[in-house]
Design a protein around this motif. Structure first.
Motif, mmCIF file in Angstrom:
data_model
loop_
_atom_site.group_PDB
_atom_site.id
_atom_site.type_symbol
_atom_site.label_atom_id
_atom_site.label_comp_id
_atom_site.label_asym_id
_atom_site.label_seq_id
_atom_site.Cartn_x
_atom_site.Cartn_y
_atom_site.Cartn_z
ATOM 1 N N ARG A 76 -6.775 -3.612 -6.582
ATOM 2 C CA ARG A 76 -5.514 -4.343 -6.659
ATOM 3 C C ARG A 76 -5.488 -5.482 -5.654
ATOM 4 N N GLU A 77 -5.971 -5.204 -4.437
ATOM 5 C CA GLU A 77 -5.850 -6.209 -3.382
ATOM 6 C C GLU A 77 -6.792 -7.387 -3.578
ATOM 7 N N ASP A 88 -2.510 4.608 5.711
ATOM 8 C CA ASP A 88 -1.906 3.294 5.566
ATOM 9 C C ASP A 88 -0.663 3.189 6.407
ATOM 10 N N HIS A 119 -6.836 1.203 -3.461
ATOM 11 C CA HIS A 119 -6.235 -0.091 -3.099
ATOM 12 C C HIS A 119 -7.120 -1.304 -3.331
ATOM 13 N N ASP A 179 0.899 4.258 -2.606
ATOM 14 C CA ASP A 179 0.618 5.617 -2.131
ATOM 15 C C ASP A 179 1.718 6.578 -2.525
ATOM 16 N N ARG A 195 0.833 -1.203 0.000
ATOM 17 C CA ARG A 195 0.000 0.000 0.000
ATOM 18 C C ARG A 195 0.868 1.253 0.000
ATOM 19 N N GLY A 220 -2.893 8.618 1.854
ATOM 20 C CA GLY A 220 -2.289 7.300 2.002
ATOM 21 C C GLY A 220 -1.288 7.290 3.141
ATOM 22 N N ASP A 275 -2.592 -7.653 -8.415
ATOM 23 C CA ASP A 275 -1.466 -7.575 -7.481
ATOM 24 C C ASP A 275 -0.229 -8.268 -8.041
#
Lengths: 552, 538
Positions: free
Chosen positions: B416-417, A273, B413, A261, A257, A269, B528
């Motif tokens: 992708r995750e 994160d 995110h 970011d 992550r 981010g 990913d």
């Protein structure tokens, strides 16, 4: 007035019976914490030192978990009276449990000024599965709970008569030596009281306040000093804390992550994160897990001993009776919507909110043991609900509604009694380190033929050394001379002819003139052609527990 | 004043639409196989009125053998015609009705609390809370039939109350709405009758007074439901229910028997250790799972199709607000407040009969009750802190940050995750295979990721009549449908050994099973980076 004392007396009788009957036999055997508390108390009684030779310790190193030592000290008189056995070790907890039933009445009456409510709360505690199961095992937490109740009781009394304040503070400061969670809960609850009831404190005579402060400081001084000098006193807290959890709840790939970011030049981010956010969420998650209806009323968790054998199934018991659920919800609503003193409402609410905090920073949640301080406030709220319900149910159809509820309540109670007093010893022995009452005497009889006795130190015979010390009543003076000071996890122990070791018996060479006592799994890896089987020890249901053998 | 509220409401609905439609083709990153099935069946219905396998769907679409209730496919016919058979077109009905649910929630408040002086404020806050609800946003951004059912159920309740409060003829619309919900999502089959009957009982006097309209509505309801009643008693429906329900665990009985033996077979013991009680407990356990605060407020559903897993189904801040809201609706006893708790209690029942709990999709029926309770709590807070405005403002700021936290995870995110949850690898692999299809005699494609055929149908926009002629379809013992081949395509769990010559065949297999002599042409990976499929020839 007289009548309520008679009823209270009967309630305490019921509570005492449920806590003392078959105390030495149900649960079926001492677990290792009980064996350790018992042997350390025995050691303190005879030598004033714990098993590691520390003079008057305030925490017992035990299995490197640094148990607050109060329980061991409290057990000394019982061990002197009844000898070193499981009944004597559990008696302190049972007696404190009975005191709690008794003190709950006075505390509830002091807070709500309602005798009926106080009696009902005390009754609910006397038959509470949560409280009974903890009162029948040597749990430090149970001592802590009773001290909570006593200190709150005298605190509320002191608002009328200042002289009770020092008494309240004494109980509160002693509680710091009883159980880890208390070390967080007691300061938090007293701080809240100080804020909510600041007006009441102003009215208390200065000399009592002064005396209380001095007493509080004096009693907690050894604890504070020991923490300052050696933070290992808090080691248990550290070990169980979420920072050392096997795996955090939110199993995010943070590194990935962060990479994304920073490629995006993402300010949010950076903020979101990161580790801190994840730990914060983790703490909240552990905290909230204690407000799960399932946990409270249906499933419980494995830290409540009742659920050990049942942990993988959905049947069993919650920490509270299922029939209490609707009354608990009604009670919550009635308490906050009724005309109770606002300060008392705030106090009860804060109590509920504060209890899970010590558990929230540990990873094994929900935890019945770390949140034992929920008692007896949950019962008081339930009692408010029951009384409120009775007030509202009137008229001819009354019995139509009350009969099924009463039947279900009786059903719940019988179910619990059956689970605990009948089923438990059938299903639970594996979780109670059962079997040493056979293994130890057998080893003693056989050992004269051998130079060495090697005993397993692996599940279910892990920490076997303490059970041998306990069952043999082995002289603490002698043990302190030969016992190691390294701690216990992954460490071998030796005394007399005994060695308690952790080995791979598939590759280890067996020695001559040595008696081996191994668990069923280890026995499975031993080459049977090279050994003589001497004796097998089984669980009550017939499963193999341990094997005695020597080399051919 | 009135105008200002209308403008506010307009902007809230606009925001809701934005949060549901923006980048809907990329987030989630691909149609999952259920969405794909909706899309292709809608496409097929649009061509000749039949589903992919040639049946005219009335009570169900057979699809993969899971017998989907058909409404979503019908709703999707026009969007697919207008926007094409693509992610946007397939998801359009869910996102649109999700947006309209926000608007409907505002009007619902007016009917639940008809005389409440702050009903408009409450309606606006409720609509806003629903607009930014992570739970509702996630379920509106994919073709979930549950989301349509939620809209229909809310409509049903709204129209019912409207009939009670003002115009009785809305009752007819209400029963149509409830009936349609039963053709939309499985849980509605339990919830809609429960809620409908409860409402009828509560307002029985009113309904009896207007007995003509009630009669018409009732008859209409029964007529619409007749076909589905026939389906529900069929063996197919039974298979589907047994698959997910909790009442087939036998170990419970073994333990109970042992316990009776331990009690020396006493009669009391037989009473307390009986399987009916144990199954009831199990039901309750699954029921309360759905009310677990860690699920609702911090962890969310552990199935990433329904949640980003960054936060709960609701924001953590909603927890105190919901608690305050519950307390005060009971204290204030405003309007038909009792409908909200009844709605929640009934709404969880269908989910509690299934094994996987908690389940954000199966309890979507209780949207927007929790958002309304949270809004009620917020309103109480504003009133209580009239003179300390900074407290509601702080709450608002925390809420805003929580929203940004959710939205950041979703936009930057999530795809992708969790791309594998959306069968993302099909997106590129199917496109590649289609681009080189003409160079090969056969294409042997692995079933490893599940149901690849539907993605080829969608990519090619294949005429369903042609597909029905070419397809070789089998059904396994559990009733699941397996398309083995059509056209040049052959789908198998063992694609390396097809029943035809391997010469001039394109293989697409799991990377672990690429043979040594293979000439690898292309690799396909999740977002990913994990390679999930490999195309090769010999």
């Amino acid at each position: 007035m007289k009548r309520s004392y008679i009823i209270l007396f009967l309630i305490v009788i019921v509570g005492s019976f449920l806590r003392l009957w078959q105390l030495g036999h149900i649960p079926i055997a001492p677990n290792w914490d009980e064996a350790s508390l018992g042997y350390n108390a025995y050691s303190l009684l005879l030598t004033h030192k714990d098993e590691y030779g520390r003079l008057f310790p305030i925490a017992l190193q035990s299995f490197d978990d640094y148990k607050p030592a109060l329980y061991a000290y409290l057990s000394i008189p019982f061990i002197k009276l009844f000898g070193l056995n499981i009944f004597a070790v559990r008696l302190a907890s049972a007696i404190f449990g009975i005191i709690a039933v008794f003190a709950t009445y006075f505390m509830t009456d002091e807070i709500f000024s309602n005798k009926k409510l106080a009696l009902l709360t005390s009754f609910l505690i006397s038959i509470s599965p949560w409280h009974i199961t903890f009162s029948r095992v040597a749990y430090e937490a149970n001592i802590g709970l009773t001290l909570n109740i006593l200190s709150i009781l005298f605190l509320f009394k002191s608002f009328k008569k200042g002289k009770y304040l020092p008494l309240s503070i004494i109980f509160a400061s002693i509680a710091l030596y009883s159980y880890q969670a208390e070390r967080l809960f007691i300061p938090l609850i007293f701080l809240s009281v100080l804020i909510i009831f600041r007006e009441n404190f102003r009215k208390i005579n200065r000399k009592y306040i002064g005396l209380s402060i001095i007493l509080g400081l004096l009693i907690s001084a050894p604890f504070l000093i020991s923490v300052a000098r050696d933070p290992s006193t808090l080691s248990r807290a550290k070990e169980a804390s979420i920072l050392s959890a096997p795996q955090p709840l939110v199993n995010l790939d943070l590194a990935k992550r962060n990479l994304v970011d920073s490629e995006n030049h993402d300010v949010f981010g950076k903020l979101f994160d990161n580790r801190r956010v994840i730990y914060a969420k983790d703490v909240v998650n552990h905290y909230l897990s204690h407000f799960d209806i399932n946990w409270l009323f249906i499933e419980g968790d494995s830290t409540n001993p009742l659920n050990l054998p049942l942990r993988k199934q959905t049947i069993g018991m919650g920490n509270l009776y299922l029939v209490e659920l609707p009354f608990f919800i009604l009670g919550l609503f009635l308490m906050f919507s009724s005309r109770f003193d606002t300060k008392n409402k705030k106090f009860i609410l804060l109590w509920l909110i504060l209890v899970p905090i010590p558990a929230a920073i540990t990873w094994d949640t929900p935890s019945s043991i770390r949140t034992l301080a929920f008692l007896p406030i949950l019962q008081a709220i339930t009692a408010i609900g029951i009384l409120g319900f009775f007030d509202r149910i009137k008229g001819n159809y009354k019995f139509l509604i009350l009969t099924p509820i009463a039947l279900f309540a009786i059903f719940n109670f019988i179910y619990f009694i059956d689970q605990y007093f009948v089923q438990y010893n059938f299903f639970a022995p594996k979780y109670w380190q059962y079997g040493y009452d056979q293994i130890v005497p057998e080893s003693e009889t056989l050992k004269s033929n051998y130079e060495k006795v090697v005993v397993s130190n692996q599940v279910p015979l892990d920490q076997s050394y303490i059970f041998f010390l306990f069952n043999l009543k082995y002289s603490p003076q002698d043990y302190q001379l030969v016992g190691n000071n390294l701690g216990t996890y992954g460490v071998d122990h030796h005394f007399d002819k005994y060695s308690f070791v952790f080995r791979n018996w598939g590759v280890e060479n067996l020695q001559n003139k040595t008696l081996y006592v191994l668990n069923a799994q280890e026995w499975g890896s031993v080459d049977k052609r090279k050994v003589n089987l001497i004796k097998e020890v089984n669980y009550p249901n017939g499963d193999l527990l341990a094997v005695f053998f020597d080399k051919k | 004043m009135k105008n200002r509220k209308l403008i506010l409401l307009f902007f809230i609905v606009l925001l809701a639409g934005f949060l549901r439609f923006f980048k809907i083709s990329e987030i989630p990153p691909n149609l999952n196989w259920d969405e794909a099935a909706w899309g292709y069946n809608a496409y097929s219905i649009g061509i000749d009125g039949r589903d992919e396998f040639g049946k005219i769907p009335i009570t169900y679409i057979k699809s993969y053998g899971d017998y989907k209730p058909p409404v979503y496919a019908y709703l999707d016919v026009i969007p697919v015609k207008v926007f094409g058979l693509n992610d946007f077109g397939v998801r359009f009905p869910s996102a649109l009705l999700g947006t309209l649910t926000v608007l409907l929630t505002f009007f619902l408040i007016g009917e639940i609390f008809p005389k409440f002086e702050k009903k408009e404020e409450l309606g606006i806050i409720s609509a806003f809370f629903l607009a930014i609800s992570p739970w509702h946003i996630m379920l509106s951004r994919a073709a979930f039939e549950a989301n349509v059912a939620t809209f229909l159920l809310i409509s049903g309740i709204f129209l019912f109350l409207k009939a009670v409060n003002s115009n009785k003829y809305f009752l007819i619309l209400s029963s149509i709405s409830f009936a349609l919900s039963i053709y939309t999502f499985n849980t509605s089959r339990i919830f809609a009758p429960l809620m409908g009957i409860t409402l009828a009982l509560i307002f029985r006097k009113k309904l009896l007074k207007e007995w003509k309209v009630s009669l018409i509505s009732g008859v209409l309801l029964i007529l619409i439901l007749l076909p589905t009643a026939k389906f529900l008693v069929s063996p197919e429906a039974k298979i589907r229910f047994n698959e997910v329900n909790i009442f087939s665990d036998l170990s419970v009985i073994d333990t109970a028997n042992q316990e009776v033996i331990n009690d020396n077979n006493s009669i009391v013991s037989k009473v307390i250790h009986n399987r009916r009680y144990l199954y009831s407990l199990d039901f309750l356990k699954h029921y309360f799972d759905n009310l677990n605060p860690t699920f609702l407020f911090i962890k969310g559903d552990q199935n990433p199709r329904f949640s980003t897993k960054d936060l709960g189904e609701m924001y953590l801040l909603d927890l105190p607000l919901v608690v305050i809201g519950i307390f005060f609706i009971f204290k204030r006893k405003e309007g038909y407040y009792f409908i909200l708790p009844i709605w929640i209690l009934l709404g969880i029942i269908p989910a509690a009969t299934a094994r996987e709990t908690p389940h954000a999709l199966r309890i979507e029926t209780i949207i927007p009750t929790l958002q309304i309770l949270s809004a009620f709590g917020f309103l109480e807070l504003i009133t209580y802190f009239k003179n300390k405005k900074y407290i509601p403002i702080i709450f608002g700021l925390i809420l805003f940050m929580s929203f940004v936290y959710f939205y950041h995870g979703l936009v930057f995110h999530y795809s992708r995750e969790y791309s594998q949850e959306w069968q993302y690898t099909y997106k590129e692999s199917v496109a590649y295979v289609e681009s080189v299809k003409n160079e090969y005699d056969h294409i042997s494609f692995t079933n490893f990721l599940g149901r690849p055929y539907i993605y080829f149908l969608i990519y090619e926009k294949k005429d369903p009549r042609e597909f029905r002629n070419q397809a070789l379809v089998t059904t396994d013992i559990f009733g699941f449908v397996n398309v083995q081949s059509f056209d040049k395509f052959y789908f198998s769990v063992d694609p390396n050994n097809p029943p035809f010559s391997k010469n001039n065949t394109l293989f697409v297999v799991d990377p672990r099973y690429v043979p040594g002599n293979a000439k690898v042409l292309k690799k396909f990976s999740r977002l990913d980076g994990t390679v999930e499929l490999v195309a090769y020839k010999l």
